[in-house]
Design a protein around this motif. Structure first.
Motif, PDB file in Angstrom:
ATOM      1  N   GLY A 115     -37.608  23.520  -7.612  1.00 20.63           N
ATOM      2  CA  GLY A 115     -37.218  24.547  -6.644  1.00 20.63           C
ATOM      3  C   GLY A 115     -36.567  25.768  -7.231  1.00 20.63           C
ATOM      4  N   MET A 116     -36.799  26.073  -8.514  1.00 18.44           N
ATOM      5  CA  MET A 116     -36.324  27.312  -9.131  1.00 18.44           C
ATOM      6  C   MET A 116     -34.825  27.523  -8.939  1.00 18.44           C
ATOM      7  N   GLY A 117     -34.030  26.781  -9.667  1.00 13.25           N
ATOM      8  CA  GLY A 117     -32.586  26.963  -9.599  1.00 13.25           C
ATOM      9  C   GLY A 117     -31.846  25.794  -8.987  1.00 13.25           C
ATOM     10  N   SER A 118     -32.547  24.814  -8.497  1.00 12.69           N
ATOM     11  CA  SER A 118     -31.916  23.645  -7.886  1.00 12.69           C
ATOM     12  C   SER A 118     -31.768  22.538  -8.923  1.00 12.69           C
ATOM     13  N   LEU A 119     -30.545  22.254  -9.340  1.00  7.02           N
ATOM     14  CA  LEU A 119     -30.330  21.187 -10.318  1.00  7.02           C
ATOM     15  C   LEU A 119     -30.604  19.802  -9.729  1.00  7.02           C
ATOM     16  N   PRO A 120     -30.193  19.507  -8.484  1.00  7.96           N
ATOM     17  CA  PRO A 120     -30.609  18.220  -7.897  1.00  7.96           C
ATOM     18  C   PRO A 120     -32.128  18.104  -7.798  1.00  7.96           C
ATOM     19  N   GLY A 121     -32.785  19.206  -7.452  1.00  8.59           N
ATOM     20  CA  GLY A 121     -34.241  19.206  -7.406  1.00  8.59           C
ATOM     21  C   GLY A 121     -34.845  18.978  -8.767  1.00  8.59           C
ATOM     22  N   ALA A 139     -33.074  25.275 -18.649  1.00 10.39           N
ATOM     23  CA  ALA A 139     -34.191  26.138 -18.245  1.00 10.39           C
ATOM     24  C   ALA A 139     -34.132  26.436 -16.757  1.00 10.39           C
ATOM     25  N   THR A 140     -33.658  25.486 -15.961  1.00  6.99           N
ATOM     26  CA  THR A 140     -33.506  25.720 -14.527  1.00  6.99           C
ATOM     27  C   THR A 140     -32.520  26.852 -14.269  1.00  6.99           C
ATOM     28  N   ILE A 141     -31.462  26.905 -15.076  1.00  5.37           N
ATOM     29  CA  ILE A 141     -30.475  27.989 -14.926  1.00  5.37           C
ATOM     30  C   ILE A 141     -31.051  29.319 -15.380  1.00  5.37           C
ATOM     31  N   SER A 142     -31.639  29.361 -16.586  1.00  7.19           N
ATOM     32  CA  SER A 142     -32.128  30.637 -17.115  1.00  7.19           C
ATOM     33  C   SER A 142     -33.352  31.132 -16.357  1.00  7.19           C
ATOM     34  N   PHE A 143     -34.276  30.228 -16.057  1.00  4.97           N
ATOM     35  CA  PHE A 143     -35.533  30.608 -15.406  1.00  4.97           C
ATOM     36  C   PHE A 143     -35.360  30.740 -13.898  1.00  4.97           C
ATOM     37  N   GLY A 180     -41.836  25.135  -4.599  1.00  6.40           N
ATOM     38  CA  GLY A 180     -41.383  23.925  -5.263  1.00  6.40           C
ATOM     39  C   GLY A 180     -40.954  22.884  -4.252  1.00  6.40           C
ATOM     40  N   LEU A 181     -40.667  21.708  -4.748  1.00  6.16           N
ATOM     41  CA  LEU A 181     -40.336  20.601  -3.854  1.00  6.16           C
ATOM     42  C   LEU A 181     -39.044  20.835  -3.082  1.00  6.16           C
ATOM     43  N   PHE A 182     -38.071  21.508  -3.711  1.00  2.00           N
ATOM     44  CA  PHE A 182     -36.767  21.684  -3.092  1.00  2.00           C
ATOM     45  C   PHE A 182     -36.355  23.153  -3.008  1.00  2.00           C
TER      46      PHE A 182
END
Length: 290
Positions: free
Chosen positions: A238-244, A28-32, A286-288
């Motif tokens: 953070g909308m797109g951050s996988l570590p986040g 979802a982080t990737i798609s959204f 977002g946080l990151f």
């Protein structure tokens, strides 16, 4: 009075559960976050992955972790097909907002009905012996049914992060997320790159589904429990951050578990949205996020 042992176990269990949430939210982080595609059906694909692992286990005796290796390529192809339909029906026409969201809502409910027709409403579970085994470290218990999904989710996020940051296609996908026009001027096809990225997000959902089967029994509607958590984690991270995504998910898992102890389990689901609203009020990116 809450004992130290109970508190320590709650925190550790929250970390393990949050790690699994991160695996569910990775796609979802990737798609959204990267593609700006609000795939509200993402948790449904996680459930499809769980049932796929269940079927492979029943027919061929495969462990859910081994079954995931077969589920991932099938779900990648399914993701390519879904994005093809979505692009032709909505993106290409510049109508990829509310109607696109309705498309994914419909996809989620149709998929749920199909699962009910095929498997009924009974819970399905894995017969793997480790699902009922725990490792004791002092006063802390590490149930393998939580530890294995945690480690599996860590592998999912690490693989996705390495792909996006270290491969040519991965960096091109990140470029599309920042400036699709510039990518087009460089001779790349943004639509093809988005299709690949969306297919990867669905493949990650399938892998997370196999981990879900290890964590708990599944039934067709269980994906609804993850809708709020998945998108809360994607936004918080953070909308797109996988570590986040990983850090936000672990934080959420710990907070949910502690809420269950101090306020009762019925309050835990509300934490996803409460924590999300609080964070967005203080830090909208977002946080990151940047």
């Amino acid at each position: 009075m809450v004992s130290f042992d109970l508190l320590a176990n709650a925190v550790v269990s929250g970390v393990l559960l949050g790690g699994f949430y991160a695996g569910v939210a990775a796609g979802a982080t990737i798609s959204f976050g990267l593609l700006d595609i609000a795939n509200i059906a993402h948790p449904a694909f996680v459930v499809f992955g769980a049932y796929g692992a269940f079927v492979l286990g029943q027919r061929f005796g495969l462990d859910p972790l081994v079954a995931a290796l077969f589920v991932v390529p099938v779900f990648y192809l399914a993701g390519l097909a879904v994005h093809q339909v979505y692009h032709r029906a909505f993106e290409r026409r510049g109508d990829d907002s509310m109607r696109g969201l309705a498309f994914f809502f419909g996809l989620m409910f149709v998929g749920e009905v199909v699962l009910i027709l095929l498997f009924g409403v009974d819970y399905r579970y894995t017969s793997a012996a480790y699902a009922s085994t725990s490792i004791k470290i002092g006063p802390v218990a590490l149930p393998l049914r939580q530890l294995i999904p945690f480690l599996g989710a860590l592998v999912i996020l690490a693989a996705a992060q390495l792909f996006l940051s270290r491969t040519f296609i991965g960096r091109a996908i990140l470029g599309v997320a920042q400036d699709a026009t510039a990518i087009r001027l460089m001779g790349a096809d943004p639509v093809r790159l988005k299709r690949i990225a969306f297919a990867i997000s669905i493949a990650l959902a399938g892998a997370a589904g196999a981990l879900l089967l290890v964590l708990e029994p599944v039934e067709p509607a269980i994906g609804r429990e993850f809708i709020g958590r998945v998108f809360a984690i994607a936004v918080l991270g953070g909308m797109g951050s996988l570590p986040g995504t990983w850090i936000a998910a672990v934080m959420l898992g710990v907070i949910e578990n502690l809420t269950s102890i101090f306020a009762g389990a019925s309050w835990a689901p509300a934490v996803s949205f409460g924590f999300l609203l609080l964070t967005l009020a203080v830090r909208p990116s977002g946080l990151f996020g940047r």
